[in-house]
Design a protein around this motif. Structure first.
Motif, mmCIF file in Angstrom:
data_model
loop_
_atom_site.group_PDB
_atom_site.id
_atom_site.type_symbol
_atom_site.label_atom_id
_atom_site.label_comp_id
_atom_site.label_asym_id
_atom_site.label_seq_id
_atom_site.Cartn_x
_atom_site.Cartn_y
_atom_site.Cartn_z
ATOM 1 N N GLU A 35 0.837 -1.206 0.000
ATOM 2 C CA GLU A 35 0.000 0.000 0.000
ATOM 3 C C GLU A 35 0.871 1.256 0.000
ATOM 4 O O GLU A 35 0.564 2.255 -0.669
ATOM 5 C CB GLU A 35 -0.924 0.024 1.227
ATOM 6 N N GLU A 36 1.959 1.196 0.744
ATOM 7 C CA GLU A 36 2.883 2.332 0.806
ATOM 8 C C GLU A 36 3.469 2.612 -0.576
ATOM 9 O O GLU A 36 3.559 3.769 -1.014
ATOM 10 C CB GLU A 36 3.999 2.005 1.806
ATOM 11 N N GLU A 37 3.832 1.544 -1.275
ATOM 12 C CA GLU A 37 4.409 1.726 -2.616
ATOM 13 C C GLU A 37 3.340 2.239 -3.583
ATOM 14 O O GLU A 37 3.596 3.120 -4.405
ATOM 15 C CB GLU A 37 5.030 0.415 -3.098
ATOM 16 N N ARG A 38 2.118 1.733 -3.446
ATOM 17 C CA ARG A 38 1.030 2.164 -4.333
ATOM 18 C C ARG A 38 0.748 3.654 -4.181
ATOM 19 O O ARG A 38 0.497 4.356 -5.159
ATOM 20 C CB ARG A 38 -0.237 1.342 -4.010
ATOM 21 N N LEU A 39 0.815 4.165 -2.938
ATOM 22 C CA LEU A 39 0.446 5.568 -2.684
ATOM 23 C C LEU A 39 1.663 6.457 -2.440
ATOM 24 O O LEU A 39 1.543 7.565 -1.922
ATOM 25 C CB LEU A 39 -0.493 5.636 -1.469
ATOM 26 N N SER A 40 2.857 5.948 -2.810
ATOM 27 C CA SER A 40 4.112 6.710 -2.640
ATOM 28 C C SER A 40 4.278 7.233 -1.211
ATOM 29 O O SER A 40 4.831 8.320 -0.991
ATOM 30 C CB SER A 40 4.184 7.881 -3.614
ATOM 31 N N GLY A 41 3.781 6.498 -0.257
ATOM 32 C CA GLY A 41 3.999 6.840 1.151
ATOM 33 C C GLY A 41 3.132 7.964 1.684
ATOM 34 O O GLY A 41 3.325 8.411 2.812
ATOM 35 N N VAL A 42 2.174 8.452 0.901
ATOM 36 C CA VAL A 42 1.310 9.547 1.372
ATOM 37 C C VAL A 42 0.033 8.934 1.959
ATOM 38 O O VAL A 42 -0.910 8.592 1.226
ATOM 39 C CB VAL A 42 0.978 10.530 0.222
ATOM 40 N N ALA A 43 0.008 8.797 3.283
ATOM 41 C CA ALA A 43 -1.101 8.085 3.926
ATOM 42 C C ALA A 43 -2.433 8.750 3.639
ATOM 43 O O ALA A 43 -3.443 8.078 3.373
ATOM 44 C CB ALA A 43 -0.870 8.022 5.435
ATOM 45 N N GLY A 44 -2.439 10.083 3.653
ATOM 46 C CA GLY A 44 -3.685 10.824 3.453
ATOM 47 C C GLY A 44 -4.324 10.524 2.100
ATOM 48 O O GLY A 44 -5.551 10.628 1.950
ATOM 49 N N ALA A 45 -3.492 10.134 1.115
ATOM 50 C CA ALA A 45 -4.022 9.871 -0.230
ATOM 51 C C ALA A 45 -4.981 8.682 -0.214
ATOM 52 O O ALA A 45 -5.850 8.572 -1.077
ATOM 53 C CB ALA A 45 -2.878 9.619 -1.202
ATOM 54 N N GLY A 46 -4.826 7.807 0.769
ATOM 55 C CA GLY A 46 -5.705 6.641 0.850
ATOM 56 C C GLY A 46 -6.961 6.893 1.664
ATOM 57 O O GLY A 46 -7.895 6.079 1.657
ATOM 58 N N GLY A 47 -6.988 7.999 2.410
ATOM 59 C CA GLY A 47 -8.161 8.374 3.195
ATOM 60 C C GLY A 47 -8.508 7.372 4.291
ATOM 61 O O GLY A 47 -7.753 6.428 4.578
ATOM 62 N N GLU A 48 -9.668 7.589 4.887
ATOM 63 C CA GLU A 48 -10.119 6.727 5.992
ATOM 64 C C GLU A 48 -10.256 5.270 5.551
ATOM 65 O O GLU A 48 -10.101 4.344 6.339
ATOM 66 C CB GLU A 48 -11.453 7.239 6.548
ATOM 67 N N GLU A 49 -10.574 5.107 4.250
ATOM 68 C CA GLU A 49 -10.733 3.744 3.723
ATOM 69 C C GLU A 49 -9.440 2.944 3.899
ATOM 70 O O GLU A 49 -9.444 1.791 4.327
ATOM 71 C CB GLU A 49 -11.080 3.861 2.237
ATOM 72 N N LEU A 50 -8.321 3.588 3.577
ATOM 73 C CA LEU A 50 -7.011 2.932 3.728
ATOM 74 C C LEU A 50 -6.755 2.598 5.203
ATOM 75 O O LEU A 50 -6.339 1.491 5.545
ATOM 76 C CB LEU A 50 -5.896 3.855 3.210
ATOM 77 N N ARG A 51 -7.014 3.581 6.069
ATOM 78 C CA ARG A 51 -6.773 3.359 7.507
ATOM 79 C C ARG A 51 -7.594 2.166 7.998
ATOM 80 O O ARG A 51 -7.059 1.282 8.673
ATOM 81 C CB ARG A 51 -7.140 4.627 8.289
ATOM 82 N N HIS A 52 -8.876 2.109 7.643
ATOM 83 C CA HIS A 52 -9.718 1.003 8.115
ATOM 84 C C HIS A 52 -9.248 -0.325 7.536
ATOM 85 O O HIS A 52 -9.202 -1.340 8.249
ATOM 86 C CB HIS A 52 -11.192 1.255 7.755
ATOM 87 N N HIS A 53 -8.862 -0.320 6.268
ATOM 88 C CA HIS A 53 -8.386 -1.562 5.637
ATOM 89 C C HIS A 53 -7.122 -2.074 6.353
ATOM 90 O O HIS A 53 -7.020 -3.256 6.720
ATOM 91 C CB HIS A 53 -8.103 -1.309 4.152
ATOM 92 N N LEU A 54 -6.152 -1.166 6.565
ATOM 93 C CA LEU A 54 -4.887 -1.585 7.193
ATOM 94 C C LEU A 54 -5.129 -2.058 8.630
ATOM 95 O O LEU A 54 -4.565 -3.064 9.080
ATOM 96 C CB LEU A 54 -3.891 -0.421 7.198
#
Ligand code: FAD
Length: 406
Positions: free
Chosen positions: A29-48
């Motif tokens: 996920e980090e590689e997909r979003l170039s390390g910008v956590a905010g780019a994944g939004g709450e959806e990313l946080r809940h998934h991780l």
């Protein structure tokens, strides 16, 4: 002081499972979003975080009462370093700043009702939070005593007025732990109180997202305005006028947990550089056969090993109930600078590739630089370290005088 360097088997097992989880789930996920956590939004946080729960590595730091593994500081040092291998590892385990430090503070200071309302949902990953201390000049920064935000008593509670900035994670946070002055004047060493202020409370608003070098923290860094924000008495965290003492409860462990996580990134950067040095060929040999590259790799190994030991020493003191003021200042100063050196050398070894977006080194370079400023700048810590050391000498001379005199 003796420190047992062998993590107990339960901690070692959790660290190994964390390392495997981070490589399998957080790194892609980090590689997909170039390390910008905010780019994944709450959806990313809940998934991780759901993946971390399933893997049994979620919330290693909070007590079992709140669904965690209840690790002490030395245990956290081992596990957080593994989580830090990816910028998204701490977010997945719910040990990212500022939530992790806030959980520590709430466990130590909050009332039973406040723990149910604020700590439990935070520990479970249901909400996020932020910690609002720093103010634009001339307010609180390196010198917290400059605190200018005020809370004045009113019927049934308090009115909070002031401005804060660089408040990490404020956008989307369910509540803010806000430090405000309840007595004295800016410049006074006491008189601060912490308030738990729910998002959406009238008068509290985010005035802007501050554009910064780093982009890895969820919710960004925001400027906040408090304009006659009314809170009831039960919004006070702990006791009135004890905010600076509670800040110490949060700060020493929080600066160490930052060190642990960034040490993970330093190791990752070194891994990228070593892999590149082993593969890249030039001047009839591998890059890693060249002495100057070997020196850089060796210096980074030394920085990583020394950082780990300094963190463990300060953690051991905290676990023994000591303040660890000096050892945590030493660790913070050294690790913040060592991590920067390691990432910088790694980038140099990779040449133009290191600057590119093809590897995450340039992202790490941007992410680690601010660590020399927050949680006490290197200069503030060096100043404090020297003052404590000089005080020891003065005390030794005084006691010598007394014993000679007596
Ligand atoms: C990425 C990031 C995230 C942050 N997140 C938060 C947050 O969530 N909540 C929050 O409340 N704050 C947060 N901060 C603010 C941070 O705590 C402050 O930046 C820090 O306390 C320094 O204060 P200042 O920026 O006002 O710098 P100043 O106080 O203006 O200091 C400027 C410089 O003065 C020098 N200096 C300081 N002390 C001394 C000394 N004794 N001797 C010599 N030189 C000295 C240092 O070089 C220092 O960098 C964050 C900051 C950053 C960069």
């Amino acid at each position: 002081m003796t420190i047992d360097l062998n993590a107990d088997p339960r901690v070692a097992d959790l660290a190994a499972r964390t390392a495997a989880f981070v490589r399998a789930v957080a790194v892609p996920e980090e590689e997909r979003l170039s390390g910008v956590a905010g780019a994944g939004g709450e959806e990313l946080r809940h998934h991780l975080q759901q993946a971390a729960r399933t893997a049994g590595v979620f919330a290693p730091h909070v007590s079992s009462e709140y669904g965690g593994h209840g690790l002490d500081m030395r245990g956290r040092a081992v596990v957080f370093e593994e989580a830090g291998w990816s910028l998204f590892g701490p977010l997945a385990l719910n040990i990212a700043a500022p939530d992790e430090g806030n959980m520590h503070l709430l466990e130590a200071v909050a009332t039973a009702e406040q723990k149910e309302k604020y700590l439990r949902p935070l520990a479970e990953g249901a909400v996020r939070s932020c910690f609002a201390m720093t103010e634009p000049a001339p307010g609180a920064g390196s010198d917290p005593a400059a605190l200018a935000t005020v809370a004045t008593p009113t019927a049934g509670g308090w009115l909070v007025n002031g401005r804060k900035w660089f408040i990490t994670g404020a956008d989307g946070a369910a509540y803010t732990i806000c430090m405000a002055r309840t007595s004295g004047q800016p410049g006074d060493r006491g008189g601060a109180t912490m308030f738990l202020i729910d998002a959406g409370t009238p008068g509290m608003r985010i005035t802007r997202h501050i554009e910064t070098l780093d982009e890895g923290f969820f919710g960004g860094h925001c400027e906040l305005e408090f304009d006659d924000v009314f809170v009831t008495e039960d919004a006070v965290l702990g006791e009135v006028d004890k905010g600076f003492e509670y800040a110490q409860v949060r700060l020493a462990p929080a600066r160490l947990t930052h060190c642990m996580r960034w040490l993970g990134i330093a190791r990752r950067a070194q891994e990228i550089a070593v892999t590149r040095a082993s593969e890249r060929e030039m001047f009839g040999s591998r890059l890693g056969d060249l002495g100057m590259v070997q020196a850089m790799i060796a210096d980074s190994e030394i920085d990583i090993a020394a950082s780990r030991l300094l963190i463990l020493q300060a953690c051991a003191e905290l676990d023994q109930g000591r303040s660890a003021a000096q050892s945590s200042s030493i660790a913070k100063t050294f690790v913040a600078e060592a991590v920067g050196r390691v990432v910088d050398r790694s980038l140099q070894i990779c040449g133009a590739l290191g600057i590119s977006g093809d590897v995450l080194l340039s992202r790490y370079y941007r992410e680690v630089r601010p660590f020399r400023i927050y949680d006490g700048s290197s200069e503030t810590h060096r100043w404090a370290i020297a003052k404590r050391r000089l005080r020891e000498s003065v005390l030794a001379v005084e006691s010598e005088k007394v014993s000679v005199g007596g």
